[in-house]
Design a protein around this motif. Structure first.
Motif, short mmCIF file in Angstrom:
data_model
loop_
_atom_site.label_atom_id
_atom_site.label_comp_id
_atom_site.label_asym_id
_atom_site.label_seq_id
_atom_site.Cartn_x
_atom_site.Cartn_y
_atom_site.Cartn_z
N VAL A 154 2.28 9.34 6.11
CA VAL A 154 1.31 9.37 7.20
C VAL A 154 0.87 7.94 7.49
CG1 VAL A 154 -0.96 10.20 7.95
CG2 VAL A 154 0.48 11.65 6.51
N ASN A 155 0.77 7.60 8.77
CA ASN A 155 0.27 6.30 9.20
C ASN A 155 -1.15 6.46 9.74
OD1 ASN A 155 2.80 4.95 8.70
ND2 ASN A 155 3.57 5.88 10.58
N LEU A 156 -2.05 5.62 9.28
CA LEU A 156 -3.46 5.74 9.62
C LEU A 156 -3.98 4.46 10.27
CD1 LEU A 156 -4.86 7.37 6.35
CD2 LEU A 156 -4.36 8.53 8.52
N ASP A 182 2.01 0.63 2.71
CA ASP A 182 1.87 -0.60 3.50
C ASP A 182 0.44 -0.72 3.99
OD1 ASP A 182 2.74 -2.95 4.74
OD2 ASP A 182 3.05 -1.92 6.64
N LEU A 183 -0.03 -1.95 4.13
CA LEU A 183 -1.40 -2.20 4.58
C LEU A 183 -1.43 -3.44 5.46
CD1 LEU A 183 -4.51 -1.81 4.51
CD2 LEU A 183 -4.51 -3.17 2.40
N GLU A 184 -2.06 -3.31 6.62
CA GLU A 184 -2.24 -4.44 7.54
C GLU A 184 -3.69 -4.45 7.99
OE1 GLU A 184 -0.85 -5.94 12.00
OE2 GLU A 184 0.29 -4.39 10.94
N ILE A 185 -4.37 -5.57 7.78
CA ILE A 185 -5.78 -5.70 8.17
C ILE A 185 -5.89 -6.65 9.34
CG2 ILE A 185 -8.07 -6.44 7.41
CD1 ILE A 185 -7.33 -5.64 4.59
N THR A 186 -6.62 -6.24 10.38
CA THR A 186 -6.80 -7.05 11.58
C THR A 186 -8.19 -6.80 12.13
OG1 THR A 186 -5.90 -7.55 13.76
CG2 THR A 186 -5.76 -5.27 13.02
N HIS A 187 -8.42 -7.15 13.38
CA HIS A 187 -9.71 -6.92 14.02
C HIS A 187 -9.52 -6.09 15.27
CE1 HIS A 187 -12.16 -9.59 11.50
NE2 HIS A 187 -11.10 -10.39 11.48
N SER A 188 -10.44 -5.17 15.49
CA SER A 188 -10.36 -4.30 16.66
C SER A 188 -10.81 -5.04 17.90
CB SER A 188 -11.25 -3.05 16.45
OG SER A 188 -11.33 -2.31 17.64
N CYS A 197 -10.37 -3.61 11.15
CA CYS A 197 -9.58 -2.38 11.14
C CYS A 197 -8.36 -2.57 10.25
CB CYS A 197 -9.18 -1.96 12.55
SG CYS A 197 -7.97 -3.04 13.33
N ALA A 198 -7.87 -1.47 9.75
CA ALA A 198 -6.72 -1.50 8.87
C ALA A 198 -5.70 -0.46 9.32
CB ALA A 198 -7.15 -1.22 7.42
#
Length: 229
Positions: A154-156, A182-188, A197-198
């Protein structure tokens, strides 16, 4: 081929009217399901595309048979197949790394092909294709939903205020034996606050459903939004 249609395969006023009328029916049938689901291209759009494609084939035959323009009758139809991609592309949107509208775009392309078949007098193929397209959109969509519901990965998309929210998410994953792939952290950029947001990819535990996971994550205080992408 069915002999009942033999009299309508010759190009005349009656067969032309029948082909255009059948294109309206087939295009409308294909578009009903999209209209019911409030998709960008619905009932009228599918009718117009199927009708226009049928008229294209009819025009090619008319120019060749009656106007004596000895050109390739398939040339105009080929342009329809290529050109419908521009309309289909307009129904595809990307939001938060999620693509929507591919089924609608494929339905528009299929409706154009059905229209070309009707315009060429291939009534049997057009009618069977319309039935199969409806089968794919109505029945197969339920199978697709069932497969997605039991998908192991599942992708969240998670939007949150404080980093503590991610700590709570990871703690829940460890508790339920959900594996983080997998994990990617950014900004909304969707809001003026520019919350963090992640984007996560996880492998589910068979004892926990995606709906249960989403419900728990939404209950975490620091989390603003959780969506499956």
């Amino acid at each position: 081929m069915l002999s009942i249609f033999d009299g309508l395969r010759q190009l005349n006023m009656y067969s032309a009217a029948f082909r255009l009328f059948l294109a309206v029916i087939c295009g409308g049938v294909i578009g009903l399901e999209r209209e019911f689901k409030r998709r960008p291209a619905g009932f009228r759009t599918h009718i117009l595309i199927c009708l226009g494609a049928a008229m294209t084939t009819l025009t090619s035959q008319f120019l060749y048979l009656y106007m004596q323009y000895f050109t390739d009758m398939a040339r105009l139809g080929a342009q329809v197949i290529a050109g419908i991609g521009f309309i289909g592309a307009g129904t595809i949107i990307t939001r938060r790394e999620r693509i929507k509208g591919l089924t609608t775009a494929a339905g528009l392309w299929a409706a154009a092909i059905v229209g070309l078949a009707i315009g060429g007098g291939f009534y049997e193929g057009a009618i069977v294709a319309t039935g199969l397209i409806e089968l794919a959109e109505l029945v197969f969509s339920r199978i697709d939903f069932a497969l997605l519901k039991h998908s192991p990965e599942v992708n969240l998309y998670i939007e949150y205020e404080k980093r503590d929210a991610l700590d709570s998410v990871f703690a829940y994953f460890r508790e339920q034996e959900i594996r983080l792939i997998d994990l990617e952290i950014t900004h909304s950029k969707a809001t003026s606050k520019h919350n963090a947001c992640a984007i996560l990819s996880v492998r589910m535990n068979r004892h926990v459903t995606a709906d249960e996971m989403m419900m728990h994550l939404n209950s975490i205080k620091e989390i603003i939004l959780v969506e499956e992408i």
